[in-house]
Design a protein around this motif. Structure first.
Motif, PDB file in Angstrom:
ATOM      1  N   ASN A   1       0.814  -1.219   0.000  1.00 30.04           N
ATOM      2  CA  ASN A   1       0.000   0.000   0.000  1.00 30.04           C
ATOM      3  C   ASN A   1       0.850   1.273   0.000  1.00 30.04           C
ATOM      4  O   ASN A   1       0.605   2.207   0.749  1.00 30.04           O
TER       5      ASN A   1
ATOM      6  N   HIS B   1       3.713   3.980   7.395  1.00 27.53           N
ATOM      7  CA  HIS B   1       2.800   5.077   7.721  1.00 27.53           C
ATOM      8  C   HIS B   1       3.523   6.429   7.718  1.00 27.53           C
ATOM      9  O   HIS B   1       3.267   7.282   8.564  1.00 27.53           O
TER      10      HIS B   1
ATOM     11  N   ALA C   1      -7.841  -6.798  10.156  1.00 27.60           N
ATOM     12  CA  ALA C   1      -8.055  -6.737   8.702  1.00 27.60           C
ATOM     13  C   ALA C   1      -7.257  -7.789   7.957  1.00 27.60           C
ATOM     14  O   ALA C   1      -7.647  -8.263   6.897  1.00 27.60           O
ATOM     15  N   ALA C   2      -6.091  -8.164   8.521  1.00 21.19           N
ATOM     16  CA  ALA C   2      -5.224  -9.156   7.856  1.00 21.19           C
ATOM     17  C   ALA C   2      -5.803 -10.506   8.065  1.00 21.19           C
ATOM     18  O   ALA C   2      -6.076 -11.343   7.396  1.00 21.19           O
TER      19      ALA C   2
ATOM     20  N   GLU D   1      -5.311  -3.185  12.038  1.00 24.04           N
ATOM     21  CA  GLU D   1      -4.589  -3.795  10.924  1.00 24.04           C
ATOM     22  C   GLU D   1      -4.500  -5.304  11.095  1.00 24.04           C
ATOM     23  O   GLU D   1      -4.588  -6.063  10.136  1.00 24.04           O
TER      24      GLU D   1
ATOM     25  N   LEU E   1      -4.494   1.401  16.022  1.00 22.65           N
ATOM     26  CA  LEU E   1      -4.266   1.172  14.601  1.00 22.65           C
ATOM     27  C   LEU E   1      -3.680  -0.211  14.344  1.00 22.65           C
ATOM     28  O   LEU E   1      -4.106  -0.941  13.454  1.00 22.65           O
ATOM     29  N   ALA E   2      -2.714  -0.617  15.175  1.00 20.64           N
ATOM     30  CA  ALA E   2      -2.099  -1.938  15.027  1.00 20.64           C
ATOM     31  C   ALA E   2      -3.138  -3.042  15.205  1.00 20.64           C
ATOM     32  O   ALA E   2      -3.134  -4.032  14.472  1.00 20.64           O
TER      33      ALA E   2
ATOM     34  N   ASP F   1       5.329  -0.147   4.660  1.00 16.53           N
ATOM     35  CA  ASP F   1       3.903  -0.227   4.347  1.00 16.53           C
ATOM     36  C   ASP F   1       3.174   1.096   4.589  1.00 16.53           C
ATOM     37  O   ASP F   1       3.513   1.848   5.512  1.00 16.53           O
ATOM     38  N   ASN F   2       2.143   1.329   3.773  1.00 18.86           N
ATOM     39  CA  ASN F   2       1.200   2.436   3.968  1.00 18.86           C
ATOM     40  C   ASN F   2       1.855   3.808   3.970  1.00 18.86           C
ATOM     41  O   ASN F   2       1.428   4.708   4.686  1.00 18.86           O
TER      42      ASN F   2
END
Length: 196
Positions: A26, A66, A195-196, A192, A188-189, A45-46
């Motif tokens: 991403n 991030h 979502a994974a 994520e 946030l962690a 990532d991100n």
């Protein structure tokens, strides 16, 4: 019809073909950026790099996860530059890891033979959550410790302690920053991981 005023971004799959040292998931880089030294650049990532930024990685450039580099930023990574996770550069920031000696004892400039110059070459490091706001200049050898902030138009020539906000030219301590965002990082962690 594609908007001619918005050339868009390269995505992770496209970037991985170009020859970067590594590109995370991403990742987006504006198509109007200028980037030299792809083999020396790692991007986590991100992360995103916006329009008209210039990255010159004649030394190592490590961009964590991030990380947002806003438009018109310039990074000279001859001495090495690291932007740890959640760090950011606002529009127009200048990061220098090498600077010519202006004392008059040596010559200056990129086209002068190396044996005639004696630049200061030293790594620049942004620890997690460190931020430089619009049009900051960060000089060689500077570390912004975790959570440190340089306010807009600051000239940062020495290390900034953790969770400290500096401003001015030269930058001086103004206030201590809240650590509340560390709780947001944990949230946030968790999101994520789900979502994974």
């Amino acid at each position: 019809m594609q908007n001619p005023f918005d050339p868009g971004y390269y995505d992770t799959d496209e970037l991985r073909v170009f020859g970067f040292k590594s590109v995370g998931e991403n990742v987006a880089i504006a198509k109007t950026c200028k980037i030299i030294g792809l083999a020396n650049i790692e991007i986590g990532d991100n992360s995103r790099i916006d329009d008209f930024s210039t990255l010159i990685a004649t030394g190592p450039l490590v961009i964590g996860a991030h990380v947002h580099i806003h438009s018109y930023c310039q990074i000279g990574a001859r001495g090495g530059v690291t932007l740890d996770d959640f760090s950011a550069l606002a529009s127009g920031c200048l990061i220098y890891s090498a600077s010519d000696d202006m004392s008059g004892r040596h010559m200056v400039g990129g086209v002068v033979p190396a044996h005639c110059t004696k630049p200061k070459v030293a790594p620049v490091l942004f620890r997690k959550h460190a931020v430089a706001f619009a049009r900051c200049t960060i000089l060689p050898g500077v570390t912004l410790e975790e959570g440190a902030v340089a306010c807009a138009h600051s000239l940062v020539s020495r290390n900034v302690p953790e969770w400290t906000v500096v401003a001015g030219s030269p930058a001086e301590h103004r206030i201590t920053r809240s650590r509340r965002l560390l709780g947001l990082e944990a949230t946030l962690a968790e999101a994520e991981a789900i979502a994974a």
